[in-house]
Design a protein around this motif. Structure first.
Motif, PDB file in Angstrom:
ATOM      1  N   GLY A   1       2.413  18.896  -4.487  1.00 47.85           N
ATOM      2  CA  GLY A   1       1.683  19.292  -3.292  1.00 47.85           C
ATOM      3  C   GLY A   1       1.928  18.364  -2.118  1.00 47.85           C
ATOM      4  N   ILE A   2       2.238  17.107  -2.405  1.00 45.59           N
ATOM      5  CA  ILE A   2       2.523  16.172  -1.317  1.00 45.59           C
ATOM      6  C   ILE A   2       3.927  16.447  -0.793  1.00 45.59           C
ATOM      7  CG2 ILE A   2       2.912  13.756  -0.706  1.00 45.59           C
ATOM      8  CD1 ILE A   2       0.669  12.988  -2.527  1.00 45.59           C
ATOM      9  N   VAL A   3       4.006  16.749   0.501  1.00 48.19           N
ATOM     10  CA  VAL A   3       5.308  17.041   1.116  1.00 48.19           C
ATOM     11  C   VAL A   3       5.678  16.030   2.197  1.00 48.19           C
ATOM     12  CG1 VAL A   3       5.191  19.502   0.592  1.00 48.19           C
ATOM     13  CG2 VAL A   3       4.266  18.664   2.775  1.00 48.19           C
ATOM     14  N   ILE A   4       4.707  15.247   2.682  1.00 44.56           N
ATOM     15  CA  ILE A   4       4.960  14.283   3.755  1.00 44.56           C
ATOM     16  C   ILE A   4       4.313  12.945   3.421  1.00 44.56           C
ATOM     17  CG2 ILE A   4       4.579  13.726   6.200  1.00 44.56           C
ATOM     18  CD1 ILE A   4       4.387  16.768   6.714  1.00 44.56           C
ATOM     19  N   TRP A   5       5.120  11.880   3.522  1.00 44.87           N
ATOM     20  CA  TRP A   5       4.583  10.510   3.514  1.00 44.87           C
ATOM     21  C   TRP A   5       4.507  10.063   4.966  1.00 44.87           C
ATOM     22  CZ3 TRP A   5       2.739  10.069  -1.032  1.00 44.87           C
ATOM     23  CH2 TRP A   5       3.471  10.320  -2.199  1.00 44.87           C
ATOM     24  N   SER A   6       3.331   9.643   5.417  1.00 47.60           N
ATOM     25  CA  SER A   6       3.175   9.153   6.777  1.00 47.60           C
ATOM     26  C   SER A   6       2.997   7.639   6.757  1.00 47.60           C
ATOM     27  CB  SER A   6       1.955   9.793   7.448  1.00 47.60           C
ATOM     28  OG  SER A   6       1.684   9.177   8.698  1.00 47.60           O
ATOM     29  N   ILE A   7       3.700   6.968   7.672  1.00 45.80           N
ATOM     30  CA  ILE A   7       3.718   5.510   7.656  1.00 45.80           C
ATOM     31  C   ILE A   7       2.862   4.880   8.755  1.00 45.80           C
ATOM     32  CG2 ILE A   7       5.975   5.371   6.540  1.00 45.80           C
ATOM     33  CD1 ILE A   7       7.182   4.800   9.316  1.00 45.80           C
ATOM     34  N   ALA A   8       2.261   5.683   9.657  1.00 42.99           N
ATOM     35  CA  ALA A   8       1.497   5.071  10.743  1.00 42.99           C
ATOM     36  C   ALA A   8       0.747   6.125  11.541  1.00 42.99           C
ATOM     37  CB  ALA A   8       2.413   4.277  11.679  1.00 42.99           C
TER      38      ALA A   8
ATOM     39  N   GLN B   1       0.824  -1.208   0.000  1.00 39.95           N
ATOM     40  CA  GLN B   1       0.000   0.000   0.000  1.00 39.95           C
ATOM     41  C   GLN B   1       0.861   1.262   0.000  1.00 39.95           C
ATOM     42  OE1 GLN B   1      -3.675   0.116   2.338  1.00 39.95           O
ATOM     43  NE2 GLN B   1      -3.368  -2.034   2.888  1.00 39.95           N
ATOM     44  N   LEU B   2       1.969   1.225   0.741  1.00 42.56           N
ATOM     45  CA  LEU B   2       2.897   2.355   0.739  1.00 42.56           C
ATOM     46  C   LEU B   2       3.480   2.549  -0.659  1.00 42.56           C
ATOM     47  CD1 LEU B   2       4.517   4.515   2.313  1.00 42.56           C
ATOM     48  CD2 LEU B   2       6.184   2.726   2.857  1.00 42.56           C
ATOM     49  N   HIS B   3       3.889   1.462  -1.283  1.00 40.87           N
ATOM     50  CA  HIS B   3       4.421   1.527  -2.644  1.00 40.87           C
ATOM     51  C   HIS B   3       3.409   2.161  -3.584  1.00 40.87           C
ATOM     52  CE1 HIS B   3       4.617  -0.095  -6.761  1.00 40.87           C
ATOM     53  NE2 HIS B   3       5.924   0.063  -6.635  1.00 40.87           N
ATOM     54  N   ASP B   4       2.164   1.691  -3.527  1.00 41.00           N
ATOM     55  CA  ASP B   4       1.153   2.171  -4.469  1.00 41.00           C
ATOM     56  C   ASP B   4       0.790   3.629  -4.224  1.00 41.00           C
ATOM     57  OD1 ASP B   4       1.210  -0.351  -5.530  1.00 41.00           O
ATOM     58  OD2 ASP B   4      -0.732  -0.982  -4.748  1.00 41.00           O
TER      59      ASP B   4
ATOM     60  N   ALA C   1      10.167   3.387   2.346  1.00 42.40           N
ATOM     61  CA  ALA C   1       9.629   4.623   1.769  1.00 42.40           C
ATOM     62  C   ALA C   1      10.743   5.463   1.152  1.00 42.40           C
ATOM     63  CB  ALA C   1       8.885   5.429   2.834  1.00 42.40           C
ATOM     64  N   ARG C   2      11.894   5.513   1.811  1.00 42.39           N
ATOM     65  CA  ARG C   2      12.999   6.317   1.279  1.00 42.39           C
ATOM     66  C   ARG C   2      13.573   5.722   0.003  1.00 42.39           C
ATOM     67  NH1 ARG C   2      13.677  10.330   4.788  1.00 42.39           N
ATOM     68  NH2 ARG C   2      13.417   9.921   7.018  1.00 42.39           N
ATOM     69  N   THR C   3      13.494   4.402  -0.148  1.00 41.79           N
ATOM     70  CA  THR C   3      13.967   3.809  -1.405  1.00 41.79           C
ATOM     71  C   THR C   3      13.042   4.166  -2.560  1.00 41.79           C
ATOM     72  OG1 THR C   3      12.756   1.697  -1.190  1.00 41.79           O
ATOM     73  CG2 THR C   3      14.933   1.853  -0.129  1.00 41.79           C
ATOM     74  N   GLN C   4      11.786   4.438  -2.258  1.00 45.92           N
ATOM     75  CA  GLN C   4      10.810   4.761  -3.290  1.00 45.92           C
ATOM     76  C   GLN C   4      10.788   6.248  -3.629  1.00 45.92           C
ATOM     77  OE1 GLN C   4       8.981   2.054  -4.849  1.00 45.92           O
ATOM     78  NE2 GLN C   4      10.727   1.238  -3.704  1.00 45.92           N
ATOM     79  N   ASP C   5      11.109   7.080  -2.642  1.00 44.33           N
ATOM     80  CA  ASP C   5      11.098   8.530  -2.872  1.00 44.33           C
ATOM     81  C   ASP C   5      11.930   9.206  -1.779  1.00 44.33           C
ATOM     82  OD1 ASP C   5      10.587  11.163  -3.503  1.00 44.33           O
ATOM     83  OD2 ASP C   5       8.578  11.160  -2.621  1.00 44.33           O
ATOM     84  N   ASN C   6      13.069   9.741  -2.149  1.00 43.97           N
ATOM     85  CA  ASN C   6      13.938  10.417  -1.171  1.00 43.97           C
ATOM     86  C   ASN C   6      13.820  11.928  -1.261  1.00 43.97           C
ATOM     87  OD1 ASN C   6      15.261  11.048  -3.515  1.00 43.97           O
ATOM     88  ND2 ASN C   6      17.236  10.167  -2.927  1.00 43.97           N
TER      89      ASN C   6
ATOM     90  N   LEU D   1       7.885  -0.720  11.706  1.00 44.52           N
ATOM     91  CA  LEU D   1       7.816   0.657  11.206  1.00 44.52           C
ATOM     92  C   LEU D   1       9.166   1.163  10.688  1.00 44.52           C
ATOM     93  CD1 LEU D   1       5.425   2.428  13.736  1.00 44.52           C
ATOM     94  CD2 LEU D   1       4.897   1.446  11.498  1.00 44.52           C
ATOM     95  N   SER D   2      10.253   0.765  11.315  1.00 41.31           N
ATOM     96  CA  SER D   2      11.561   1.209  10.809  1.00 41.31           C
ATOM     97  C   SER D   2      11.811   0.629   9.420  1.00 41.31           C
ATOM     98  CB  SER D   2      12.667   0.808  11.775  1.00 41.31           C
ATOM     99  OG  SER D   2      12.735  -0.596  11.933  1.00 41.31           O
ATOM    100  N   LYS D   3      11.404  -0.608   9.236  1.00 43.17           N
ATOM    101  CA  LYS D   3      11.539  -1.232   7.918  1.00 43.17           C
ATOM    102  C   LYS D   3      10.674  -0.507   6.889  1.00 43.17           C
ATOM    103  CE  LYS D   3      11.205  -5.793   5.703  1.00 43.17           C
ATOM    104  NZ  LYS D   3      10.808  -7.216   5.918  1.00 43.17           N
ATOM    105  N   LEU D   4       9.470  -0.105   7.302  1.00 40.63           N
ATOM    106  CA  LEU D   4       8.568   0.606   6.397  1.00 40.63           C
ATOM    107  C   LEU D   4       9.127   1.982   6.043  1.00 40.63           C
ATOM    108  CD1 LEU D   4       5.851  -0.380   5.257  1.00 40.63           C
ATOM    109  CD2 LEU D   4       4.705   0.968   7.018  1.00 40.63           C
ATOM    110  N   ALA D   5       9.712   2.667   7.024  1.00 45.16           N
ATOM    111  CA  ALA D   5      10.304   3.986   6.778  1.00 45.16           C
ATOM    112  C   ALA D   5      11.478   3.887   5.809  1.00 45.16           C
ATOM    113  CB  ALA D   5      10.749   4.617   8.089  1.00 45.16           C
ATOM    114  N   LYS D   6      12.311   2.882   6.007  1.00 45.92           N
ATOM    115  CA  LYS D   6      13.453   2.697   5.106  1.00 45.92           C
ATOM    116  C   LYS D   6      12.975   2.392   3.697  1.00 45.92           C
ATOM    117  CE  LYS D   6      16.474   0.951   8.793  1.00 45.92           C
ATOM    118  NZ  LYS D   6      17.104  -0.270   9.369  1.00 45.92           N
TER     119      LYS D   6
END
Length: 600
Positions: free
Chosen positions: A409-416, A396-399, A436-441, A429-434
């Motif tokens: 306009g999107i400035v923040i990705w929130s993971i939880a 879901q985070l990927h999509d 997210a950064r691989t998908q968009d830094n 959550l740390s794995k999810l945050a890492k």
């Protein structure tokens, strides 16, 4: 996830032709589309009789997905042709009063015409289906998708025929412990095909995805890439931004990728001047248009910098709840209404909680100059140690990132949101945050943390996730779930991290039109006083870089049962479900006006 694989294998053994869920076709609205919005026939199926036999084994034939014509010579216990119809997109809870509380399976069916062309593919695209979707085209399984708030599509070229076709969707919104979100949540579990359905006719080799943005490392440069749906080399593609006098020709490599860097000095997107540029990506048989803005977002110590300038995020949280009616919001009109209310409040930012909202909402916010916090539904008590639950959350985070990576306009990705502390949760959550950064830094990462009681009116925030986020955000409900409104006067906050701070939620409930003493709950005066005391307290929080009160509009929730007050609505809205502003709205509006002056 394993269940889906097993199901597909079952149908393969039965000799059914199966299409494939394919990578999302970016910017689907710009393709050559047939809309499948409109009237769909539907059948409510609480025992899933159209899918399982009386031994709970999947049917090898028959079943609703076959769309067998009703015939009195056969034993057929359903008939789409004489069934009720429902407008799609929508949710069944608000469209059929029998289904207000319903969680289970509903089948949907629609006929459509299609002209086949050997030079094109047919891509069946769903903006979202809540929650578990099985899609059939002309009686054959096209594929399955799990997740209620992200888009998905199938290549159905081989299932389509010239002339009349039909699509059947089995939708199941039952909650399960290992789902994302899990069984316990504070919003309505709207079931159905809740966003646009389109059939795109694209070239056999088509532009699948693209990225166009300011180069992160070098000023004065726009960079990006274009990806084809196949590993096709030597395809000529053009990137055009007429207003910047840009027209760049590039060629795909052996992997079907083409990269570009272009010197440019665009006007940067800001809330005050939300500049968007017309961008065209084209090749010999395809032309895709988009509107893209350019900006930078970063943090420096306890500050958030937009285009290098310190900014305060004057926000509001929003659920995907339709204004003036109960039900899932999805349309452009819904988005414009909600966002205009946010603008009237003085917002330059919205927190789209607690899941990815529809694309109309994201695009309209961008056009109106509103920054966006976008979130995945990792909410409360997720199954932290279940690998399939993590895989679901990551998908879901990927999509979410995939669909909206070109939206400045999107400035923040929130993971939880509000997840209880534990070692297992920290690993998840740390794995999810890492990831997210691989998908968009290029954007900031955050999550809505939880604050618990502290002694002596001093709150010290501690969360092991602090090292994985760019912004420390937390929810607090002084005056509602803890303390009184008077508690705000003496409350102190210690955030021991050199990072910006956002109060991602605060608030209290009030029934619009109910008035009384400001020390008595549920009336507008109590909510008004809560906002007065909280905003005064916020002025004492070091490093505060934004707030997003809970919430813009009252929304449906099965947790909120108080008769004659809640009636299955969370009443924390600054605006009622009928669009009437409460007294607290104006407290927040005045405070935001002061903040706007401070940051000019």
């Amino acid at each position: 996830m394993k269940k889906i694989v097993m199901l597909c294998c079952t149908f393969l053994l039965m000799g059914k032709a199966i299409a494939q869920e394919i990578p999302l076709v970016s910017n689907i609205s710009s393709r050559n589309n047939i809309t499948l919005n409109g009237k769909w026939s539907y059948i409510v199926d609480p025992l899933e009789n159209g899918y399982y036999d009386y031994r709970l084994m999947p049917f090898k034939n028959n079943g609703f997905f076959e769309n067998k014509k009703f015939n009195t010579t056969d034993l057929t216990e359903y008939n789409f042709a004489t069934s009720a119809t429902m407008d799609i997109p929508s949710d069944w809870n608000s469209k059929d009063e029998r289904l207000f509380f319903y969680e289970g399976t509903v089948w949907f069916q629609k006929d459509f015409n299609y002209k086949k062309d050997s030079k094109t593919k047919g891509i069946l695209h769903f903006g979202a289906v809540n929650y578990d979707a099985k899609v059939y085209v002309n009686g054959k399984l096209a594929g399955t998708h799990v997740g209620g708030y992200t888009p998905f599509n199938f290549d159905v070229t081989d299932l389509l025929v010239d002339g009349n076709n039909f699509v059947v969707v089995k939708v199941d919104n039952k909650r399960h412990k290992d789902n994302v979100p899990t069984v316990n949540m504070d919003w309505w579990n709207y079931g159905g095909i809740t966003r646009d359905v389109t059939l795109a006719q694209v070239p056999n080799t088509y532009v699948e995805d693209y990225l166009v943005q300011l180069d992160k490392k070098e000023k004065g440069k726009i960079s990006g890439w274009i990806k084809l749906n196949s590993e096709t080399a030597n395809q000529s593609i053009s990137v055009s931004i007429p207003e910047l006098k840009i027209k760049k020709s590039i060629t795909t490599d052996a992997k079907g990728m083409a990269y570009f860097e272009i010197k440019a000095n665009p006007v940067l997107w800001t809330p005050e001047k939300p500049k968007l540029y017309d961008v065209t990506i084209s090749k010999a048989d395809e032309n895709i248009t988009d509107q893209i803005g350019f900006r930078t977002i970063e943090t420096k110590g306890k500050e958030i910098l937009l285009n290098g300038k310190k900014v305060f995020l004057r926000g509001i949280s929003i659920h995907e709840e339709a204004p003036f009616r109960s039900g899932r919001a999805w349309s452009e009109d819904d988005a414009i209404t909600l966002l205009n209310w946010a603008k009237e409040l003085g917002c330059n930012y919205v927190r789209l909680a607690h899941y990815p909202h529809n694309e109309n909402m994201v695009r309209q916010a961008e056009k109106m100059g509103i920054m966006i916090w976008s979130e995945v539904p990792v909410y409360w008590t997720i199954s932290w140690t279940n690998p399939d639950t993590y895989a679901n959350a990551e998908r879901q985070l990927h999509d979410m990132i995939y669909r909206d990576k070109n939206r400045c306009g999107i400035v923040i990705w929130s993971i939880a949101n509000e997840t209880p502390h534990s070692d297992e949760r920290d690993v998840f959550l740390s794995k999810l945050a890492k990831y997210a950064r691989t998908q968009d830094n290029t954007r900031l990462i955050s999550m809505a943390m939880e604050v618990t009681k502290s002694p002596n009116n001093v709150n010290t925030l501690h969360d092991n996730m602090n090292e994985f986020v760019d912004i420390v955000s937390f929810n607090q409900y002084l005056g509602w779930y803890r303390g009184t409104n008077e508690s705000c006067k003496d409350m102190q906050w210690v955030i021991p991290y050199n990072k910006p701070v956002i109060i991602s939620e605060f608030g209290g409930e009030a029934l619009q039109g109910l008035h009384g003493d400001k020390k008595e709950r549920w009336n507008e005066e109590y909510q008004e006083e809560l906002y007065i005391q909280n905003t005064q307290m916020f002025n004492r929080i070091e490093g505060l870089a934004g707030v997003s009160p809970w919430i813009l509009v009252d929304f449906r929730s099965p947790r909120r049962q108080l008769p004659n007050i809640q009636d299955f609505f969370n009443r924390k809205g600054l605006i009622s479900d009928q669009g009437i502003k409460k007294k607290a709205f104006y407290v927040m509006k005045d405070w935001y006006a002061q903040k706007e002056q401070e940051y000019k």
